[in-house]
Design a protein around this motif. Structure first.
Motif, PDB file in Angstrom:
ATOM      1  N   SER A 165       1.209  -0.771  -0.195  1.00  0.00           N
ATOM      2  CA  SER A 165      -0.363   0.370   0.225  1.00  0.00           C
ATOM      3  C   SER A 165       0.892   1.017  -0.136  1.00  0.00           C
ATOM      4  O   SER A 165       0.825   2.023  -0.296  1.00  0.00           O
ATOM      5  CB  SER A 165      -1.133   0.592   1.441  1.00  0.00           C
ATOM      6  N   PHE A 166       1.606   1.275   0.574  1.00  0.00           N
ATOM      7  CA  PHE A 166       2.598   2.420   1.159  1.00  0.00           C
ATOM      8  C   PHE A 166       3.206   2.665  -1.062  1.00  0.00           C
ATOM      9  O   PHE A 166       3.314   3.366  -1.204  1.00  0.00           O
ATOM     10  CB  PHE A 166       4.172   1.816   1.987  1.00  0.00           C
ATOM     11  N   ARG A 167       4.007   1.528  -1.096  1.00  0.00           N
ATOM     12  CA  ARG A 167       4.738   1.761  -2.621  1.00  0.00           C
ATOM     13  C   ARG A 167       3.726   1.987  -2.970  1.00  0.00           C
ATOM     14  O   ARG A 167       3.602   3.550  -4.056  1.00  0.00           O
ATOM     15  CB  ARG A 167       4.703   0.066  -3.146  1.00  0.00           C
ATOM     16  N   VAL A 168       2.297   1.968  -3.196  1.00  0.00           N
ATOM     17  CA  VAL A 168       1.502   2.598  -4.671  1.00  0.00           C
ATOM     18  C   VAL A 168       1.201   3.664  -4.704  1.00  0.00           C
ATOM     19  O   VAL A 168       1.272   4.597  -5.252  1.00  0.00           O
ATOM     20  CB  VAL A 168       0.058   1.223  -5.392  1.00  0.00           C
ATOM     21  N   ALA A 169       0.614   3.994  -3.226  1.00  0.00           N
ATOM     22  CA  ALA A 169      -0.087   5.904  -2.662  1.00  0.00           C
ATOM     23  C   ALA A 169       1.759   6.275  -3.238  1.00  0.00           C
ATOM     24  O   ALA A 169       1.634   7.355  -3.585  1.00  0.00           O
ATOM     25  CB  ALA A 169       0.157   5.506  -1.126  1.00  0.00           C
ATOM     26  N   VAL A 170       2.898   6.102  -2.253  1.00  0.00           N
ATOM     27  CA  VAL A 170       3.823   6.894  -3.083  1.00  0.00           C
ATOM     28  C   VAL A 170       4.065   7.400  -4.230  1.00  0.00           C
ATOM     29  O   VAL A 170       4.899   8.313  -5.165  1.00  0.00           O
ATOM     30  CB  VAL A 170       5.518   6.109  -2.639  1.00  0.00           C
ATOM     31  N   ARG A 171       3.994   6.136  -4.593  1.00  0.00           N
ATOM     32  CA  ARG A 171       4.359   6.373  -6.414  1.00  0.00           C
ATOM     33  C   ARG A 171       3.696   7.442  -7.148  1.00  0.00           C
ATOM     34  O   ARG A 171       3.778   7.669  -8.021  1.00  0.00           O
ATOM     35  CB  ARG A 171       4.379   4.971  -7.539  1.00  0.00           C
ATOM     36  N   ILE A 172       1.915   6.503  -6.218  1.00  0.00           N
ATOM     37  CA  ILE A 172       1.142   7.726  -7.526  1.00  0.00           C
ATOM     38  C   ILE A 172       1.253   9.127  -7.168  1.00  0.00           C
ATOM     39  O   ILE A 172       1.724  10.044  -7.794  1.00  0.00           O
ATOM     40  CB  ILE A 172      -0.014   7.019  -7.007  1.00  0.00           C
ATOM     41  N   SER A 191       9.516   4.896   0.129  1.00  0.00           N
ATOM     42  CA  SER A 191       7.989   4.895   1.089  1.00  0.00           C
ATOM     43  C   SER A 191       9.351   3.820   1.844  1.00  0.00           C
ATOM     44  O   SER A 191       8.481   3.783   3.622  1.00  0.00           O
ATOM     45  CB  SER A 191       7.176   3.266   0.390  1.00  0.00           C
ATOM     46  N   ILE A 192       9.529   3.095   2.572  1.00  0.00           N
ATOM     47  CA  ILE A 192      10.912   3.042   3.159  1.00  0.00           C
ATOM     48  C   ILE A 192      10.864   4.009   3.714  1.00  0.00           C
ATOM     49  O   ILE A 192      11.178   3.789   5.497  1.00  0.00           O
ATOM     50  CB  ILE A 192      12.280   2.216   2.766  1.00  0.00           C
ATOM     51  N   ASP A 193      11.478   5.193   3.819  1.00  0.00           N
ATOM     52  CA  ASP A 193      12.043   6.104   4.706  1.00  0.00           C
ATOM     53  C   ASP A 193      10.828   6.609   5.355  1.00  0.00           C
ATOM     54  O   ASP A 193      10.764   7.079   6.760  1.00  0.00           O
ATOM     55  CB  ASP A 193      12.533   7.448   4.106  1.00  0.00           C
ATOM     56  N   GLY A 282       0.480  12.958   1.248  1.00  0.00           N
ATOM     57  CA  GLY A 282      -0.606  12.284   0.465  1.00  0.00           C
ATOM     58  C   GLY A 282       0.389  10.572   0.660  1.00  0.00           C
ATOM     59  O   GLY A 282      -0.422  10.124  -0.082  1.00  0.00           O
ATOM     60  N   SER A 283       1.337  10.374   1.435  1.00  0.00           N
ATOM     61  CA  SER A 283       1.573   8.767   0.703  1.00  0.00           C
ATOM     62  C   SER A 283       0.793   8.238   2.322  1.00  0.00           C
ATOM     63  O   SER A 283       0.152   7.386   2.317  1.00  0.00           O
ATOM     64  CB  SER A 283       2.892   8.777   0.996  1.00  0.00           C
ATOM     65  N   GLU A 284       1.139   8.461   3.521  1.00  0.00           N
ATOM     66  CA  GLU A 284       0.492   8.178   4.805  1.00  0.00           C
ATOM     67  C   GLU A 284      -0.901   8.209   4.609  1.00  0.00           C
ATOM     68  O   GLU A 284      -1.245   6.641   5.221  1.00  0.00           O
ATOM     69  CB  GLU A 284       1.146   8.789   6.089  1.00  0.00           C
ATOM     70  N   THR A 285      -1.259   9.331   4.427  1.00  0.00           N
ATOM     71  CA  THR A 285      -2.561   8.591   4.429  1.00  0.00           C
ATOM     72  C   THR A 285      -2.936   7.740   4.210  1.00  0.00           C
ATOM     73  O   THR A 285      -4.598   7.281   3.426  1.00  0.00           O
ATOM     74  CB  THR A 285      -3.590   9.965   4.509  1.00  0.00           C
ATOM     75  N   VAL A 286      -3.102   7.992   2.089  1.00  0.00           N
ATOM     76  CA  VAL A 286      -3.522   7.455   1.370  1.00  0.00           C
ATOM     77  C   VAL A 286      -2.701   5.822   1.283  1.00  0.00           C
ATOM     78  O   VAL A 286      -4.340   4.852   1.230  1.00  0.00           O
ATOM     79  CB  VAL A 286      -3.119   7.465  -0.210  1.00  0.00           C
ATOM     80  N   ALA A 287      -1.662   5.448   2.179  1.00  0.00           N
ATOM     81  CA  ALA A 287      -1.432   3.711   2.377  1.00  0.00           C
ATOM     82  C   ALA A 287      -2.564   3.529   3.032  1.00  0.00           C
ATOM     83  O   ALA A 287      -2.812   2.362   3.198  1.00  0.00           O
ATOM     84  CB  ALA A 287      -0.040   4.295   2.561  1.00  0.00           C
ATOM     85  N   SER A 288      -2.596   4.059   4.242  1.00  0.00           N
ATOM     86  CA  SER A 288      -3.867   3.601   5.056  1.00  0.00           C
ATOM     87  C   SER A 288      -4.907   3.585   4.926  1.00  0.00           C
ATOM     88  O   SER A 288      -5.319   1.607   4.934  1.00  0.00           O
ATOM     89  CB  SER A 288      -3.625   4.429   6.482  1.00  0.00           C
ATOM     90  N   THR A 289      -5.158   4.210   4.093  1.00  0.00           N
ATOM     91  CA  THR A 289      -6.540   3.738   3.362  1.00  0.00           C
ATOM     92  C   THR A 289      -7.122   2.620   2.409  1.00  0.00           C
ATOM     93  O   THR A 289      -7.725   1.980   2.560  1.00  0.00           O
ATOM     94  CB  THR A 289      -7.270   5.217   2.747  1.00  0.00           C
TER      95      THR A 289
END
Ligand code: HEM
Length: 468
Positions: A165-172, A191-193, A282-289
């Motif tokens: 989830s993190f990967r796709v959110a960060v990439r988008i 995403s790892i950081d 933008g990444s943490e919120t979307v990844a969690s969702t």
């Protein structure tokens, strides 16, 4: 149903909230003290032990209540109408302990922590990248990333939902807003950081041990390494864009060309902090969702099946694309309902700029005010069968029963998340793409209980992806 459709036409006016704009302070009452405070620590222990249950219980004590956190008094707002009034009232600004801690991560000069004229100027700079008419331009990247996600998964294999989830959110976020191929190789690092930094930030916020976090323990070293790498990455992205001489029509170009109120280019630090302040939320919120959406698809196979059938009928069996999203009614409602029960942003704070009022209660200048979208969105006074996962409650005829501000996962007012359309589009597209291909079940070792951090997400969601 979209989350915007529950926003009122003219929200938060004094008439709507029952709060006079400039009340005579003598007419105001002091909010009651919430029950359950113990000597010295006050409500602190309860808040740290089970913050979600604690915040959810506060409405029983009043519409606005006082909390004692050690020696400090904090005010909590518990009704949907008053949270709307708070978010829309200029007497309250972004400040307080949550934001001070976040400045260590987000920087001091980014949009998420700025106030006043600087904030207004920064919002003007970033807003065009998030406007409704900008979203179709992101369609191809969102589609590509949603399908790449399912292509990575092996039928019958186990998915580590946190990293996926993190990967796709960060990439988008990175590919759409900071366009460039360089992001492909850097998205993984980013995403790892971010995952490490968010974990450490939350620990530092709830257990403020100050100097102990400077000791060379492995967890501290890991946190410092990730934070330093995050800032390095942002510097690299900015430097490479400048060197390339390219000016694609994206958020990074808007930031690099932004001017301050005197018409001078904004400083290097502000550019840096702006990129961090947009990438991190933008990444943490979307990844969690996304994690919660995958959890919901596994826990409610009847809705997974309904989403799959809807996607098939809308696409005619072709790969789902951006142009289909508007027609995916049930899929969108699944996303909204998942966000209702597990809002990524579960707690928000403000600080009173001057002596002011909320709901007929006195709020002194400098007071910190807190509220929980989680508590508001699960309140039995706003929702029938409030804990049931019921996407159909967002069908138009039922959605109108939902009180104003009882569903505002992106907040309202001048601090409203700029990315509501951007986020909802990608979340629906991802939900549709994964459901079209797979159904899911939890595997041994998976733990879908709620992990409370800066956002809410499952502790460690591991799913088996099975082709239909
Ligand atoms: C602010 C939620 C995704 C960028 C906010 C706020 C909320 C929120 C509730 C307001 C905070 C407050 O009132 O104090 C969410 C949710 C998301 C999401 C639930 C996804 C599920 C994103 C994305 C981006 C983003 C994808 C950028 C790529 C921001 C920024 C702010 C913000 C820059 C600060 C706005 C300001 O202070 O003016 N978000 N967000 N968010 N969000 Fe989001």
């Amino acid at each position: 149903m979209t989350v915007e459709s529950v926003q009122p036409a003219n929200p938060g006016t004094p008439a709507a909230t029952g709060t006079p704009a400039h009340p005579a302070t003598s007419d105001l009452r002091e909010p009651p003290l919430a029950g359950g405070a113990v000597p010295v620590l006050g409500h602190g222990l309860k808040l740290v032990r089970d913050p979600l249950a604690f915040m959810s219980g506060l409405r029983d004590h009043g519409d606005v209540v006082r909390l004692k956190l050690g020696p400090k008094t904090v005010y909590a707002v518990t009704t949907p109408a008053l949270t709307g009034a708070l978010a829309l009232n200029p007497d309250f600004k972004i400040d307080g302990p949550l934001w001070e801690s976040l400045e260590g991560l987000l920087g001091k000069e980014g949009v998420a922590t700025a106030n006043g004229p600087r904030h207004r100027r920064q919002r003007r700079t970033i807003q065009p990248a998030f406007r409704l008419d900008a979203i179709p331009g992101y369609g191809p990247v969102m589609e590509e990333e949603a399908h790449a996600l399912t292509d990575r998964w092996k039928p019958g294999g186990t998915i580590d939902c946190t990293s996926e989830s993190f990967r796709v959110a960060v990439r988008i976020a990175a590919r759409c807003l900071l366009r460039g191929d360089y992001m492909d190789e850097r998205a993984e690092r980013l995403s790892i950081d971010l995952a490490t930094v968010f974990r450490g930030m939350y620990r530092r916020m709830v257990i403020p041990l100050g100097p102990l976090y400077r000791l060379p323990f492995p967890a501290n070293r890991e946190f410092n390494r990730a934070l330093a790498d995050l800032h390095l990455l942002v510097d690299e992205i900015v430097a490479e864009r400048r060197e390339s001489g390219q000016k694609p029509n994206d958020l990074l170009t808007a930031l690099l060309e932004a001017k301050d109120d005197n018409g001078d280019p904004i400083g290097e630090q502000e550019i840096h902090d702006q990129v961090v302040a947009i990438l991190t939320p933008g990444s943490e919120t979307v990844a969690s969702t996304i994690m919660w959406l995958l959890q919901v698809l596994a826990a409610h196979p009847e809705h997974a099946e309904k989403v799959r059938t809807e996607v098939e009928s809308v696409t005619g069996g072709r790969p789902v694309g951006f142009e289909h999203v508007r027609s995916l009614t049930h899929t969108n409602n699944v996303v909204v309902e998942a966000m209702r029960l597990r809002p990524a942003v579960w707690i928000l704070t403000r600080r009173a700029v001057s002596d002011t009022a909320l709901g007929g209660y006195r709020i002194p200048a400098g007071a910190d005010i807190v509220y929980s979208p989680y508590a508001i969105q699960r309140d039995a006074r706003s929702y029938t069968r409030h804990l049931d996962f019921d996407p159909d409650r967002w069908l138009p005829e039922r959605a109108k029963e939902v009180p104003k501000y009882a569903m505002s996962p992106f907040s309202v007012g001048n601090r409203k998340c700029p990315s509501d359309h951007f986020s909802m589009t990608q979340l629906s597209l991802i939900t549709a793409a994964v459901s079209a291909k797979y159904r899911f079940e939890q595997v041994g070792g998976s733990d879908d209980t709620t992990r409370v951090g800066i956002t809410l997400r499952p502790q460690n969601l591991l799913l088996r992806a099975m082709p239909w």
